[in-house]
Scaffold this motif. Structure first.
Motif, PDB file in Angstrom:
ATOM      1  N   GLU A 171     -23.680  17.886 -23.739  1.00  0.00           N
ATOM      2  CA  GLU A 171     -24.018  16.896 -22.711  1.00  0.00           C
ATOM      3  C   GLU A 171     -25.432  17.117 -22.175  1.00  0.00           C
ATOM      4  OE1 GLU A 171     -20.851  17.300 -19.935  1.00  0.00           O
ATOM      5  OE2 GLU A 171     -19.360  16.532 -21.358  1.00  0.00           O
ATOM      6  N   LYS A 172     -25.875  18.374 -22.136  1.00  0.00           N
ATOM      7  CA  LYS A 172     -27.237  18.657 -21.679  1.00  0.00           C
ATOM      8  C   LYS A 172     -28.271  18.040 -22.612  1.00  0.00           C
ATOM      9  CE  LYS A 172     -26.178  22.955 -19.242  1.00  0.00           C
ATOM     10  NZ  LYS A 172     -26.357  24.423 -19.194  1.00  0.00           N
ATOM     11  N   TYR A 173     -27.876  17.824 -23.872  1.00  0.00           N
ATOM     12  CA  TYR A 173     -28.767  17.187 -24.843  1.00  0.00           C
ATOM     13  C   TYR A 173     -28.507  15.686 -24.950  1.00  0.00           C
ATOM     14  CZ  TYR A 173     -30.044  21.914 -26.253  1.00  0.00           C
ATOM     15  OH  TYR A 173     -30.501  23.211 -26.258  1.00  0.00           O
ATOM     16  N   GLY A 174     -27.751  15.139 -23.988  1.00  0.00           N
ATOM     17  CA  GLY A 174     -27.508  13.699 -23.958  1.00  0.00           C
ATOM     18  C   GLY A 174     -26.469  13.222 -24.942  1.00  0.00           C
ATOM     19  N   ILE A 175     -25.610  14.132 -25.431  1.00  0.00           N
ATOM     20  CA  ILE A 175     -24.581  13.769 -26.416  1.00  0.00           C
ATOM     21  C   ILE A 175     -23.242  13.684 -25.688  1.00  0.00           C
ATOM     22  CG2 ILE A 175     -23.415  14.462 -28.557  1.00  0.00           C
ATOM     23  CD1 ILE A 175     -26.022  16.004 -29.263  1.00  0.00           C
ATOM     24  N   GLY A 217     -20.755  10.617 -26.337  1.00  0.00           N
ATOM     25  CA  GLY A 217     -19.737   9.811 -27.016  1.00  0.00           C
ATOM     26  C   GLY A 217     -18.672  10.612 -27.746  1.00  0.00           C
ATOM     27  N   PRO A 218     -19.062  11.412 -28.733  1.00  0.00           N
ATOM     28  CA  PRO A 218     -18.053  12.168 -29.491  1.00  0.00           C
ATOM     29  C   PRO A 218     -17.271  13.153 -28.632  1.00  0.00           C
ATOM     30  CG  PRO A 218     -20.146  12.115 -30.653  1.00  0.00           C
ATOM     31  CD  PRO A 218     -20.405  11.575 -29.287  1.00  0.00           C
ATOM     32  N   THR A 219     -17.934  13.765 -27.629  1.00  0.00           N
ATOM     33  CA  THR A 219     -17.228  14.767 -26.828  1.00  0.00           C
ATOM     34  C   THR A 219     -16.167  14.124 -25.943  1.00  0.00           C
ATOM     35  OG1 THR A 219     -18.934  14.683 -25.109  1.00  0.00           O
ATOM     36  CG2 THR A 219     -19.208  16.317 -26.821  1.00  0.00           C
ATOM     37  N   THR A 220     -16.500  13.006 -25.303  1.00  0.00           N
ATOM     38  CA  THR A 220     -15.525  12.312 -24.459  1.00  0.00           C
ATOM     39  C   THR A 220     -14.328  11.868 -25.279  1.00  0.00           C
ATOM     40  OG1 THR A 220     -17.273  11.536 -22.992  1.00  0.00           O
ATOM     41  CG2 THR A 220     -15.176  10.374 -22.894  1.00  0.00           C
ATOM     42  N   ASN A 221     -14.607  11.316 -26.459  1.00  0.00           N
ATOM     43  CA  ASN A 221     -13.527  10.849 -27.324  1.00  0.00           C
ATOM     44  C   ASN A 221     -12.634  11.988 -27.780  1.00  0.00           C
ATOM     45  OD1 ASN A 221     -12.134   8.956 -29.106  1.00  0.00           O
ATOM     46  ND2 ASN A 221     -13.189  10.027 -30.756  1.00  0.00           N
ATOM     47  N   MET A 222     -13.241  13.112 -28.164  1.00  0.00           N
ATOM     48  CA  MET A 222     -12.458  14.250 -28.646  1.00  0.00           C
ATOM     49  C   MET A 222     -11.566  14.820 -27.556  1.00  0.00           C
ATOM     50  SD  MET A 222     -14.664  16.532 -31.305  1.00  0.00           S
ATOM     51  CE  MET A 222     -15.085  15.907 -32.919  1.00  0.00           C
ATOM     52  N   TRP A 223     -12.087  14.899 -26.332  1.00  0.00           N
ATOM     53  CA  TRP A 223     -11.277  15.446 -25.238  1.00  0.00           C
ATOM     54  C   TRP A 223     -10.042  14.567 -25.037  1.00  0.00           C
ATOM     55  CZ3 TRP A 223     -13.889  18.070 -20.474  1.00  0.00           C
ATOM     56  CH2 TRP A 223     -12.911  18.729 -19.710  1.00  0.00           C
ATOM     57  N   PHE A 227     -19.149  20.360 -35.091  1.00  0.00           N
ATOM     58  CA  PHE A 227     -19.835  21.638 -35.295  1.00  0.00           C
ATOM     59  C   PHE A 227     -21.238  21.451 -35.886  1.00  0.00           C
ATOM     60  CE2 PHE A 227     -15.384  23.719 -35.802  1.00  0.00           C
ATOM     61  CZ  PHE A 227     -15.205  23.660 -34.430  1.00  0.00           C
ATOM     62  N   PRO A 228     -21.433  20.603 -36.924  1.00  0.00           N
ATOM     63  CA  PRO A 228     -22.811  20.383 -37.407  1.00  0.00           C
ATOM     64  C   PRO A 228     -23.723  19.837 -36.311  1.00  0.00           C
ATOM     65  CG  PRO A 228     -21.220  19.568 -39.015  1.00  0.00           C
ATOM     66  CD  PRO A 228     -20.433  19.922 -37.781  1.00  0.00           C
ATOM     67  N   MET A 229     -23.190  18.935 -35.469  1.00  0.00           N
ATOM     68  CA  MET A 229     -23.964  18.373 -34.380  1.00  0.00           C
ATOM     69  C   MET A 229     -24.375  19.471 -33.400  1.00  0.00           C
ATOM     70  SD  MET A 229     -22.516  15.630 -31.628  1.00  0.00           S
ATOM     71  CE  MET A 229     -21.672  14.753 -32.935  1.00  0.00           C
ATOM     72  N   ALA A 230     -23.436  20.349 -33.060  1.00  0.00           N
ATOM     73  CA  ALA A 230     -23.713  21.428 -32.117  1.00  0.00           C
ATOM     74  C   ALA A 230     -24.703  22.431 -32.710  1.00  0.00           C
ATOM     75  CB  ALA A 230     -22.413  22.131 -31.724  1.00  0.00           C
ATOM     76  N   LEU A 231     -24.536  22.773 -33.975  1.00  0.00           N
ATOM     77  CA  LEU A 231     -25.427  23.741 -34.616  1.00  0.00           C
ATOM     78  C   LEU A 231     -26.859  23.215 -34.681  1.00  0.00           C
ATOM     79  CD1 LEU A 231     -23.016  24.894 -37.448  1.00  0.00           C
ATOM     80  CD2 LEU A 231     -23.995  26.381 -35.692  1.00  0.00           C
ATOM     81  N   LYS A 232     -26.993  21.916 -34.807  1.00  0.00           N
ATOM     82  CA  LYS A 232     -28.332  21.337 -34.883  1.00  0.00           C
ATOM     83  C   LYS A 232     -29.026  21.331 -33.525  1.00  0.00           C
ATOM     84  CE  LYS A 232     -30.889  17.387 -36.655  1.00  0.00           C
ATOM     85  NZ  LYS A 232     -30.833  16.147 -37.436  1.00  0.00           N
TER      86      LYS A 232
END
Length: 409
Positions: free
Chosen positions: A167-171, A173-179, A229-234
């Motif tokens: 979220e600090k990087y402005g991401i 969508g995917p996190t809200t949906n996954m939760w 995970f790829p998104m987070a690693l990047k």
């Protein structure tokens, strides 16, 4: 130089065109177009998709606001079907997640254990139960479900440690949906346990819930390992991964754990020592060290959020009731709660800010504790709203008190 600028402009135009096409394709899902037709359209026009494009696409759908959240849930599920086998891997990237103890390495170890549990136990026992709903087969499934309940730790680490950094990087969508999907899975596992524990012959209902659990848990593993995970690693820095690894123990692990402590090549972040400067307050003086120890020795958990709903502090006692990690500092309180309960938090804060209420109390049964949760509006001497204090206490020992105990006895 002009050639470089032209190439960059062409690349930006190409990326914009791809995103426009992608949005059009997935808008068709909202409009009810057949999933197979949309998949064929995607394969013909796009073929491969990057993690960045998935992030941007889901973020724009979330920000658009024209699609209801429940409908977004369905569309995101269908996204996963279309993306399967089409996610383009980035080349020549270092893979720190391959090191034992790295948070992603541990997440993947857990996923292998979850898959093993689903394939070698749950599915086998589901098939046996479908043929014969004997007490023995029900018992086997209950044992499996009790093990699967451990998945809550896996999801909690993801939600409370990984999501805040994204979220600090402005991401978002995917996190809200996954939760939201994580909550559906948790609820389904609990429902399966309840139906099996009080089984009265509703075989098809039980099978329906168990099939949902198997399908959704497997689908979540795919989403984590191919998108999250790829998104987070990047995006996340090594410092941030170090903090996540350091704080994971507080929440715990699912069916497995880190193989060893992760030791990056460079030195880990040094912890900032608490200075011994003194704070002058209206009723006395305390050093920073004394103040922190005092707050951490209170027999309650306290959390403070400021006037902008940002978490600024929480106490760190020996026996916390609800999990808190340092990753929540600087995060809005709305993003620290499951999506389905955010409206309650917002209503309470709105009442505090408007001066309609100064406090609110709740009490719940939580695991083996009877928990008293109190919220207080913090105001300055002029009555201006400064923030909210959350006060949480296990009151079981207090409820058990009888008679008297005087200090001299």
């Amino acid at each position: 130089m002009s050639e470089i600028i032209n190439n960059r402009e062409q690349l930006m135009t190409k990326n914009t065109d791809r995103l426009t096409i992608l949005k059009g394709i997935f808008q068709d899902l909202h409009n009810g177009r057949n999933l197979d037709e949309v998949k064929a359209h995607f394969d013909a026009l796009i073929g491969k998709i990057t993690v960045d494009e998935i992030t941007q696409l889901q973020h724009e759908f979330s920000e658009d606001g024209s699609i209801p959240k429940d409908e977004l849930q369905r569309i995101y599920q269908e996204h996963s079907v279309i993306f399967q086998g089409s996610i383009e891997r980035e080349k020549n990237l270092e893979k720190p997640e391959g090191a034992p103890g790295h948070p992603v390495h541990t997440f993947k170890l857990e996923n292998r254990e979850i898959e093993k549990l689903l394939q070698q136990q749950v599915q086998v026992h589901v098939d046996e139960f479908a043929k014969d709903d004997s007490s023995e087969n029900i018992f086997h499934l209950l044992q499996d479900i009790n093990l699967l309940l451990d998945i809550d730790k896996h999801y909690s680490r993801k939600e409370n440690l990984l999501f805040p950094y994204l979220e600090k990087y402005g991401i978002f969508g995917p996190t809200t949906n996954m939760w939201r999907i994580d909550d559906f899975i948790r609820d389904a596992i609990k429902e399966a346990k309840q139906k099996l524990a009080s089984y009265q012959g509703e075989r098809q209902e039980v099978l329906g819930v168990l099939d949902f659990v198997i399908q959704e848990v497997s689908g979540m593993i795919y989403k984590e390992e191919n998108i999250l995970f790829p998104m987070a690693l990047k995006n996340l820095s090594e410092d941030e991964w170090i903090k996540i690894a350091h704080e994971s123990d507080e929440i715990g692990f699912c069916l497995s754990g880190p193989e060893e402590e992760w030791k990056p090549e460079r030195k880990a972040l040094a912890e900032n020592a608490i200075t011994e400067g003194y704070i002058k307050m209206e009723t006395g003086f305390l050093s920073l060290k004394q103040l922190e120890l005092l707050l951490n020795h209170l027999p309650v958990d306290i959390t403070f959020i400021d006037h902008e709903d940002v978490v600024r502090y929480f106490s760190h006692g020996k026996e916390r009731i609800f999990a808190r990690t340092k990753a929540v500092i600087g995060r809005t309180v709305q993003n620290c709660h499951p999506p389905r309960s955010v409206h309650v938090v917002e209503e309470l804060l709105a009442d505090f800010k408007a001066g309609k209420k100064d406090s609110e109390d709740f009490w719940i049964k939580f695991r083996d504790k009877y928990v008293y949760i109190r919220y207080f509006a913090v105001r300055d001497e002029k009555g201006n709203y400064i923030g909210t204090l959350e006060f949480t206490q296990n009151i079981d020992p207090i409820k058990a008190i009888e008679g008297e105990k005087r200090i001299l006895s």
